[in-house]
Write an enzyme that holds these catalytic residues in place. Structure first.
Site, PDB file in Angstrom:
ATOM      1  N   GLU A   1     -15.450 -11.173 -14.008  1.00 43.62           N
ATOM      2  CA  GLU A   1     -14.906 -11.646 -12.734  1.00 43.62           C
ATOM      3  C   GLU A   1     -16.068 -11.859 -11.758  1.00 43.62           C
ATOM      4  O   GLU A   1     -16.791 -10.926 -11.429  1.00 43.62           O
ATOM      5  CB  GLU A   1     -13.944 -10.599 -12.166  1.00 43.62           C
ATOM      6  CG  GLU A   1     -13.265 -11.071 -10.915  1.00 43.62           C
ATOM      7  CD  GLU A   1     -12.273 -10.057 -10.378  1.00 43.62           C
ATOM      8  OE1 GLU A   1     -12.616  -8.857 -10.306  1.00 43.62           O
ATOM      9  OE2 GLU A   1     -11.174 -10.469 -10.008  1.00 43.62           O
TER      10      GLU A   1
ATOM     11  N   CYS B   1      -8.163 -12.336  -6.321  1.00 38.18           N
ATOM     12  CA  CYS B   1      -7.970 -11.669  -7.616  1.00 38.18           C
ATOM     13  C   CYS B   1      -7.441 -12.620  -8.664  1.00 38.18           C
ATOM     14  O   CYS B   1      -7.819 -12.553  -9.819  1.00 38.18           O
ATOM     15  CB  CYS B   1      -7.037 -10.480  -7.451  1.00 38.18           C
ATOM     16  SG  CYS B   1      -5.525 -10.911  -6.603  1.00 38.18           S
TER      17      CYS B   1
HETATM   18  P1  NAP Z   1     -13.401  -2.326  -5.232  1.00 33.61           P
HETATM   19  O1  NAP Z   1     -14.851  -2.236  -5.115  1.00 33.61           O
HETATM   20  O2  NAP Z   1     -12.741  -1.892  -6.487  1.00 33.61           O
HETATM   21  O3  NAP Z   1     -12.807  -1.514  -4.006  1.00 33.61           O
HETATM   22  C1  NAP Z   1     -11.444  -1.416  -3.729  1.00 33.61           C
HETATM   23  C2  NAP Z   1     -11.210  -0.176  -2.918  1.00 33.61           C
HETATM   24  O4  NAP Z   1     -11.559   0.973  -3.687  1.00 33.61           O
HETATM   25  C3  NAP Z   1     -12.027  -0.112  -1.643  1.00 33.61           C
HETATM   26  O5  NAP Z   1     -11.278   0.502  -0.635  1.00 33.61           O
HETATM   27  C4  NAP Z   1     -13.197   0.747  -2.076  1.00 33.61           C
HETATM   28  O6  NAP Z   1     -13.845   1.380  -1.011  1.00 33.61           O
HETATM   29  C5  NAP Z   1     -12.521   1.743  -2.986  1.00 33.61           C
HETATM   30  N1  NAP Z   1     -13.457   2.370  -3.916  1.00 33.61           N
HETATM   31  C6  NAP Z   1     -14.651   1.895  -4.366  1.00 33.61           C
HETATM   32  N2  NAP Z   1     -15.235   2.783  -5.206  1.00 33.61           N
HETATM   33  C7  NAP Z   1     -14.400   3.840  -5.290  1.00 33.61           C
HETATM   34  C8  NAP Z   1     -14.445   5.072  -6.000  1.00 33.61           C
HETATM   35  N3  NAP Z   1     -15.482   5.406  -6.781  1.00 33.61           N
HETATM   36  N4  NAP Z   1     -13.410   5.940  -5.860  1.00 33.61           N
HETATM   37  C9  NAP Z   1     -12.365   5.618  -5.068  1.00 33.61           C
HETATM   38  N5  NAP Z   1     -12.269   4.498  -4.366  1.00 33.61           N
HETATM   39  C10 NAP Z   1     -13.271   3.595  -4.480  1.00 33.61           C
HETATM   40  O7  NAP Z   1     -12.882  -3.806  -4.969  1.00 33.61           O
HETATM   41  P2  NAP Z   1     -13.372  -4.775  -3.824  1.00 33.61           P
HETATM   42  O8  NAP Z   1     -14.778  -5.144  -4.126  1.00 33.61           O
HETATM   43  O9  NAP Z   1     -13.042  -4.202  -2.501  1.00 33.61           O
HETATM   44  O10 NAP Z   1     -12.374  -6.025  -4.050  1.00 33.61           O
HETATM   45  C11 NAP Z   1     -12.545  -6.929  -5.077  1.00 33.61           C
HETATM   46  C12 NAP Z   1     -11.721  -6.559  -6.306  1.00 33.61           C
HETATM   47  O11 NAP Z   1     -10.353  -6.410  -5.971  1.00 33.61           O
HETATM   48  C13 NAP Z   1     -11.752  -7.631  -7.341  1.00 33.61           C
HETATM   49  O12 NAP Z   1     -11.935  -7.067  -8.613  1.00 33.61           O
HETATM   50  C14 NAP Z   1     -10.371  -8.264  -7.240  1.00 33.61           C
HETATM   51  O13 NAP Z   1      -9.947  -8.914  -8.382  1.00 33.61           O
HETATM   52  C15 NAP Z   1      -9.530  -7.117  -6.885  1.00 33.61           C
HETATM   53  N6  NAP Z   1      -8.275  -7.557  -6.245  1.00 33.61           N
HETATM   54  C16 NAP Z   1      -7.105  -7.491  -6.955  1.00 33.61           C
HETATM   55  C17 NAP Z   1      -5.915  -7.936  -6.388  1.00 33.61           C
HETATM   56  C18 NAP Z   1      -4.610  -7.876  -7.151  1.00 33.61           C
HETATM   57  O14 NAP Z   1      -3.557  -7.951  -6.523  1.00 33.61           O
HETATM   58  N7  NAP Z   1      -4.625  -7.727  -8.458  1.00 33.61           N
HETATM   59  C19 NAP Z   1      -5.917  -8.416  -5.085  1.00 33.61           C
HETATM   60  C20 NAP Z   1      -7.120  -8.471  -4.389  1.00 33.61           C
HETATM   61  C21 NAP Z   1      -8.296  -8.030  -4.988  1.00 33.61           C
HETATM   62  P3  NAP Z   1     -15.277   0.811  -0.479  1.00 33.61           P
HETATM   63  O15 NAP Z   1     -15.052  -0.569  -0.054  1.00 33.61           O
HETATM   64  O16 NAP Z   1     -15.586   1.691   0.657  1.00 33.61           O
HETATM   65  O17 NAP Z   1     -16.229   0.906  -1.618  1.00 33.61           O
END
Ligand code: NAP
Ligand code: MG
Length: 495
Positions: A399, A300
């Site tokens: 991103e 992130c």
């Molecule tokens: P994501 O697609 O936003 O998913 C995160 C979580 O939300 C997953 O468990 C996902 O489940 C769930 N989710 C997805 N769509 C949803 C919806 N419509 N309603 C409710 N929940 C939903 O993120 P990712 O692709 O897993 O991870 C990458 C992102 O995380 C990047 O943007 C990164 O910057 C961010 N991140 C931020 C930090 C921080 O501390 N700021 C740390 C690490 C990562 P599914 O996987 O089953 O879709």
């Protein structure tokens, strides 16, 4: 130890947890639906995992509520919760091999990183909050003489922890540590790419002596299980880490349901600012390369925008390109590998799409720019550095979440700061400079929750982590994280 293990052989034999963990045990999902887990290192399927729906989530919430109301955890003396959480942390370390392997199989990160990094840092996080919880005090407010007024913190109730796949164990631990220590019941929803270690955590918590229902784990799809948690009328708080896009959904879910508390750790587009007065370009180059290529750039706070004074541009890029060689993609189960595969084919294609967009916008790849190791069946991208990037290009604004660095030349301090802050994100930023004055000026100018000066990606459980602007709000780590999972209660005693 790490080198002595035959990880390929262990991978063939390891049991893969694939059912929800609710009320102290693995259970069948009500829907019977599943989703496939693929090993991104070779593209082969590992197992099918139960896909929890709203009905499964409801069972988990009822179990969590029952435990909370019974007070078996929520009213336990903090020193007793401390003991159980410390045991939980010890069990994570005792199962280090298995947890590291499960993490690598799910997300393709190098086994050495999973073994030496992810497992250890998750265990340390749980232990940190365990150690803290019987050492935090409430307040006695300065009110009238005939009053005694206490300001205390109480757990919220049911916390849903919805986490991403890039550091599955650590991201879960950043939520579980403070939420459990403060007495909440937690429902953990791992990303669909990384359910194994989350499920294992449910099992280890019970082994540590945590009462059933205090930690339930529901694997499932975001738009089904995640959404059901976000909209549930009996979930009091969501601790979310993930993309800004999905973070916005959680704000909507809250408004559409019960105004549940939301903590958001979202995406970033962190600037690495290198000023002309930088006195150690080698250190900067090493920090910048690790800051974008470690964990395949799926971080992130990845330092994805290099904002560099034109006077040192060419020299610095050469040094970063040399450092990038360390991160040649390799077999995730080989202990020497420093960079593994992307988490999934979908994520690889997304990143390749950004690389195409960079080329189309006129940026030039200095190194990398494509998929490699195709013969393995896995999803590998080589470290990529673009030069000639303008800050208004797509690759500088969005991103990418992959090993892609965008170098943007600037002239002088003011232009560097303005460019660094010209983004919707504000998670982190860094400045490399030999001037004390410029170091302090930059630390104040950068609009970000974390600023590194002459270093990158340093962290400690003692220091809060989280973003400004569209990188979210609320903080993980440190004592501040406990604020997210508690409410203040003021109690007035008249006498
Ligand atoms: P994501 O697609 O936003 O998913 C995160 C979580 O939300 C997953 O468990 C996902 O489940 C769930 N989710 C997805 N769509 C949803 C919806 N419509 N309603 C409710 N929940 C939903 O993120 P990712 O692709 O897993 O991870 C990458 C992102 O995380 C990047 O943007 C990164 O910057 C961010 N991140 C931020 C930090 C921080 O501390 N700021 C740390 C690490 C990562 P599914 O996987 O089953 O879709
Ligand atoms: Mg996702």
């Amino acid at each position: 130890m790490l080198q002595e293990i035959d990880w390929h052989a262990r991978a063939k034999a390891v049991a893969l947890p694939n059912r929800p963990f609710i009320d102290g045990q693995y259970v069948d999902s009500l829907s019977g639906e599943t989703f496939a887990c693929i090993y991104p290192g070779d593209g082969r399927p590992l197992t099918d995992v139960a896909s929890c729906n709203a009905a499964d989530v409801d069972v988990a919430v009822r179990s969590a509520r029952k435990a909370f109301e019974a007070g078996v955890w929520s009213r336990m003396a903090p020193a007793d919760r401390r003991r159980i959480l410390l045991r939980f942390s010890e069990l994570i370390l005792a199962n280090r091999e298995e947890l590291a392997l499960l993490e690598t199989l799910n997300v393709g990160k190098p086994i050495a990183n999973a073994y030496n990094g992810d497992v250890v840092s998750a265990a340390a996080c749980i232990a940190w909050y365990a150690e803290a919880i019987d050492k935090v005090y409430g307040e006695v407010a300065a009110t009238a003489y005939d009053m005694t007024t206490l300001v205390m913190r109480e757990p919220l109730g049911i916390v849903a922890a919805v986490v991403p796949w890039n550091y599955p164990m650590s991201m879960a631990a950043w939520k579980l540590g403070p939420a459990l220590a403060t007495g909440n019941s937690v429902i953990l929803k791992p990303a669909e790419q990384s359910p194994f270690t989350a499920l294992k955590f449910g099992e280890l918590a019970i082994e540590a002596g945590m009462p059933p229902g205090v930690l339930n784990v529901v694997p499932g799809l975001g738009h089904i299980a995640g959404k059901a948690l976000g909209l549930h009328m009996d979930v009091d708080c969501v601790g979310f880490t993930g993309s800004t896009e999905v973070g916005k959904y959680f704000m909507q879910y809250s408004g559409q349901s019960n105004i549940k508390r939301i903590g958001l750790e979202l995406g970033g587009k962190s600037p690495q600012v290198v000023l002309a007065d930088c006195d150690d370009l080698d250190a900067a180059a090493a920090g910048i390369a690790a800051g974008i290529f470690a964990n395949t750039g799926q971080v992130c706070n990845a330092g994805s925008r290099l904002i560099v004074d034109e006077k040192i541009h060419d020299q610095l890029l050469e040094k970063i390109a040399a450092q990038a060689k360390v991160f040649a993609p390799g077999d995730p189960l080989d202990t020497a590998t420093r960079m593994g595969s992307m988490v999934s084919e979908e994520q690889m294609d997304r990143v390749l799409g950004y690389i195409d967009a960079g080329r189309a916008d006129g940026a030039r790849p200095v190194i990398g720019g494509g998929r490699v190791k195709t013969e393995t069946g896995g999803f590998y991208i080589e470290p990529t550095i673009f030069e000639g990037v303008r800050n208004d290009m797509k690759i500088a604004q969005e991103e990418i979440f992959g090993p892609v660095l965008s170098a943007i030349p600037v002239k002088g301090f003011d232009e560097a700061m303005a460019t660094a802050n010209d983004t919707v994100y504000g998670l982190a930023g860094a400045v490399w400079t030999g001037s004390v004055k410029n170091a302090h000026r930059a630390a104040k100018s950068l609009r970000a929750g974390v600023v590194w000066v002459n270093c990158f990606d340093r962290g400690s459980l003692a220091v809060p982590f989280g973003g400004f602007k569209q990188s979210g709000f609320g903080r993980d780590k440190s004592l501040h994280a406990m604020d997210k999972y508690t409410d203040l209660k003021a109690v007035w005693f008249a006498h």
